[in-house]
Scaffold this motif. Sequence first.
Motif, PDB file in Angstrom:
ATOM      1  N   MET A  98      21.609  10.935  -5.183  1.00 37.47           N
ATOM      2  CA  MET A  98      20.765  11.487  -4.132  1.00 37.47           C
ATOM      3  C   MET A  98      20.936  10.753  -2.805  1.00 37.47           C
ATOM      4  O   MET A  98      20.889  11.364  -1.728  1.00 37.47           O
ATOM      5  N   ALA A  99      21.144   9.441  -2.853  1.00 37.52           N
ATOM      6  CA  ALA A  99      21.252   8.642  -1.636  1.00 37.52           C
ATOM      7  C   ALA A  99      22.365   9.126  -0.703  1.00 37.52           C
ATOM      8  O   ALA A  99      22.152   9.183   0.520  1.00 37.52           O
ATOM      9  N   PRO A 100      23.551   9.492  -1.202  1.00 35.04           N
ATOM     10  CA  PRO A 100      24.580  10.010  -0.286  1.00 35.04           C
ATOM     11  C   PRO A 100      24.170  11.300   0.419  1.00 35.04           C
ATOM     12  O   PRO A 100      24.648  11.580   1.523  1.00 35.04           O
ATOM     13  N   LEU A 101      23.291  12.089  -0.196  1.00 39.94           N
ATOM     14  CA  LEU A 101      22.781  13.282   0.475  1.00 39.94           C
ATOM     15  C   LEU A 101      21.910  12.887   1.666  1.00 39.94           C
ATOM     16  O   LEU A 101      21.980  13.502   2.737  1.00 39.94           O
ATOM     17  N   ALA A 102      21.089  11.862   1.472  1.00 37.41           N
ATOM     18  CA  ALA A 102      20.279  11.361   2.583  1.00 37.41           C
ATOM     19  C   ALA A 102      21.175  10.840   3.702  1.00 37.41           C
ATOM     20  O   ALA A 102      20.927  11.088   4.887  1.00 37.41           O
ATOM     21  N   GLU A 103      22.224  10.135   3.314  1.00 34.58           N
ATOM     22  CA  GLU A 103      23.161   9.603   4.309  1.00 34.58           C
ATOM     23  C   GLU A 103      23.867  10.733   5.051  1.00 34.58           C
ATOM     24  O   GLU A 103      24.038  10.675   6.277  1.00 34.58           O
ATOM     25  N   LYS A 104      24.273  11.769   4.316  1.00 33.77           N
ATOM     26  CA  LYS A 104      24.956  12.914   4.935  1.00 33.77           C
ATOM     27  C   LYS A 104      24.080  13.574   5.999  1.00 33.77           C
ATOM     28  O   LYS A 104      24.560  13.913   7.094  1.00 33.77           O
ATOM     29  N   HIS A 105      22.815  13.735   5.693  1.00 39.59           N
ATOM     30  CA  HIS A 105      21.910  14.420   6.616  1.00 39.59           C
ATOM     31  C   HIS A 105      21.204  13.464   7.574  1.00 39.59           C
ATOM     32  O   HIS A 105      20.454  13.914   8.447  1.00 39.59           O
ATOM     33  N   ARG A 106      21.396  12.153   7.356  1.00 43.60           N
ATOM     34  CA  ARG A 106      20.798  11.127   8.215  1.00 43.60           C
ATOM     35  C   ARG A 106      19.278  11.210   8.240  1.00 43.60           C
ATOM     36  O   ARG A 106      18.628  11.112   9.290  1.00 43.60           O
ATOM     37  N   VAL A 107      18.724  11.406   7.060  1.00 42.16           N
ATOM     38  CA  VAL A 107      17.277  11.380   6.850  1.00 42.16           C
ATOM     39  C   VAL A 107      17.008  10.401   5.712  1.00 42.16           C
ATOM     40  O   VAL A 107      17.567  10.544   4.622  1.00 42.16           O
ATOM     41  N   THR A 108      16.178   9.411   5.951  1.00 35.79           N
ATOM     42  CA  THR A 108      15.932   8.368   4.964  1.00 35.79           C
ATOM     43  C   THR A 108      15.045   8.879   3.839  1.00 35.79           C
ATOM     44  O   THR A 108      14.045   9.561   4.078  1.00 35.79           O
ATOM     45  N   LEU A 109      15.397   8.516   2.608  1.00 35.74           N
ATOM     46  CA  LEU A 109      14.526   8.726   1.455  1.00 35.74           C
ATOM     47  C   LEU A 109      13.715   7.454   1.242  1.00 35.74           C
ATOM     48  O   LEU A 109      14.275   6.360   1.159  1.00 35.74           O
ATOM     49  N   ALA A 110      12.397   7.595   1.154  1.00 40.33           N
ATOM     50  CA  ALA A 110      11.499   6.448   1.034  1.00 40.33           C
ATOM     51  C   ALA A 110      10.861   6.436  -0.354  1.00 40.33           C
ATOM     52  O   ALA A 110       9.962   7.226  -0.636  1.00 40.33           O
ATOM     53  N   VAL A 111      11.327   5.548  -1.215  1.00 44.31           N
ATOM     54  CA  VAL A 111      10.808   5.445  -2.588  1.00 44.31           C
ATOM     55  C   VAL A 111       9.357   4.979  -2.550  1.00 44.31           C
ATOM     56  O   VAL A 111       9.044   3.931  -1.967  1.00 44.31           O
ATOM     57  N   GLU A 112       8.482   5.742  -3.175  1.00 43.33           N
ATOM     58  CA  GLU A 112       7.051   5.438  -3.107  1.00 43.33           C
ATOM     59  C   GLU A 112       6.515   4.954  -4.452  1.00 43.33           C
ATOM     60  O   GLU A 112       6.374   5.735  -5.390  1.00 43.33           O
ATOM     61  N   PRO A 113       6.171   3.674  -4.560  1.00 41.85           N
ATOM     62  CA  PRO A 113       5.446   3.209  -5.743  1.00 41.85           C
ATOM     63  C   PRO A 113       4.058   3.856  -5.791  1.00 41.85           C
ATOM     64  O   PRO A 113       3.378   3.974  -4.764  1.00 41.85           O
ATOM     65  N   LEU A 114       3.649   4.276  -6.974  1.00 42.13           N
ATOM     66  CA  LEU A 114       2.353   4.933  -7.183  1.00 42.13           C
ATOM     67  C   LEU A 114       1.543   4.138  -8.189  1.00 42.13           C
ATOM     68  O   LEU A 114       2.106   3.491  -9.078  1.00 42.13           O
ATOM     69  N   ASN A 115       0.226   4.217  -8.095  1.00 43.95           N
ATOM     70  CA  ASN A 115      -0.602   3.472  -9.044  1.00 43.95           C
ATOM     71  C   ASN A 115      -0.508   4.078 -10.443  1.00 43.95           C
ATOM     72  O   ASN A 115      -0.113   5.236 -10.620  1.00 43.95           O
ATOM     73  N   ARG A 116      -0.877   3.287 -11.438  1.00 38.70           N
ATOM     74  CA  ARG A 116      -0.697   3.677 -12.838  1.00 38.70           C
ATOM     75  C   ARG A 116      -1.606   4.820 -13.270  1.00 38.70           C
ATOM     76  O   ARG A 116      -1.405   5.394 -14.338  1.00 38.70           O
ATOM     77  N   GLY A 117      -2.576   5.172 -12.441  1.00 38.72           N
ATOM     78  CA  GLY A 117      -3.368   6.361 -12.723  1.00 38.72           C
ATOM     79  C   GLY A 117      -2.612   7.645 -12.438  1.00 38.72           C
ATOM     80  O   GLY A 117      -3.026   8.726 -12.871  1.00 38.72           O
ATOM     81  N   GLU A 118      -1.489   7.559 -11.709  1.00 38.24           N
ATOM     82  CA  GLU A 118      -0.710   8.740 -11.337  1.00 38.24           C
ATOM     83  C   GLU A 118       0.640   8.822 -12.036  1.00 38.24           C
ATOM     84  O   GLU A 118       1.184   9.907 -12.204  1.00 38.24           O
ATOM     85  N   THR A 119       1.198   7.681 -12.396  1.00 35.45           N
ATOM     86  CA  THR A 119       2.469   7.678 -13.120  1.00 35.45           C
ATOM     87  C   THR A 119       2.642   6.329 -13.804  1.00 35.45           C
ATOM     88  O   THR A 119       1.952   5.355 -13.456  1.00 35.45           O
TER      89      THR A 119
END
Length: 305
Positions: free
Chosen positions: A173-194
Amino acid sequence: MPSTHMQNEHQTSRRTFLKGATGLLATVAGLNVVDPQISSGQPTAAFSLPLGVCTSYDKAGLLQRLGYSFVEESVGRFLIPDAADQYEMNRRLLQKTSVPVRSYIYFFPGSLKSVGPDTHHEAILQRADLALGRASACGSKNIVFGSGGSRAIPDGFDRNKAKAQHIDLCRKMAPLAEKHRVTLAVEPLNRGETNFINSLADGVDIIRAVNNPWFRLQCDIYHMLKEAESPDEIVKYGQYITHCHVAEKESRTAPGVKGDDFRPYFRALKQINYRGGLSLECNWNDFDAEITRGIAVVKQQLADV
């Protein structure tokens, strides 16, 4: 022989010098650290950030009047809506309005699995490519990669295998973000959600494995509060942080509803010289009133640090 007046002036100057020298020695000894801007009489600039709200773009005018800088939209509502012509309508509206859509949430639904016995990596990558391309066309900076339902590890499934599956997907997936020049921001979530990627450290673990500059970290102060995660973690992993969210801990209410103090986390953001966006991602009871109070509270707490 010097006059009495000159002697008095000399004594006064000597006392002033000795007083200044004593203060300087104390400073060097670490006893009196003085901000050079303050000591020189220059005001210290208050910490501020571009502020936005996670909401539909039809609220853009109201947000702008209140002093917000951007809207944070939904991938499904704005970039990949159900109606075939809705995206073009959204983009045309964006072009007519001076309020940018800086970022997007709700990357893909929980029905598209990144881990487990039955994964949907190809469908996820197709959706990611489309969303990133459209986000780029809209002049947006990043897409938040939360999608907690997608990455939830099924009961009994090997966690190491799940982590390897997720990293494999992210590396594609990261090369797709690089291709389009839009950053993907990995979001940690609390354990009540995942049950997977619940802290900044967990997120950085994935980011380091992917090793692509367009694949960074989302800092959500609400989730950090729910996980009792220290502001020190922001300092520790600050080099990876590209975007931030905030909401109050108990019920994910807007700043100012319960009165939560975010200043320790804002102080950490200031320490890392963070200059990205900060969005209110909240549960709303009275939207207009709460966003009005929310921006005032956040601006004041930012200024306080």
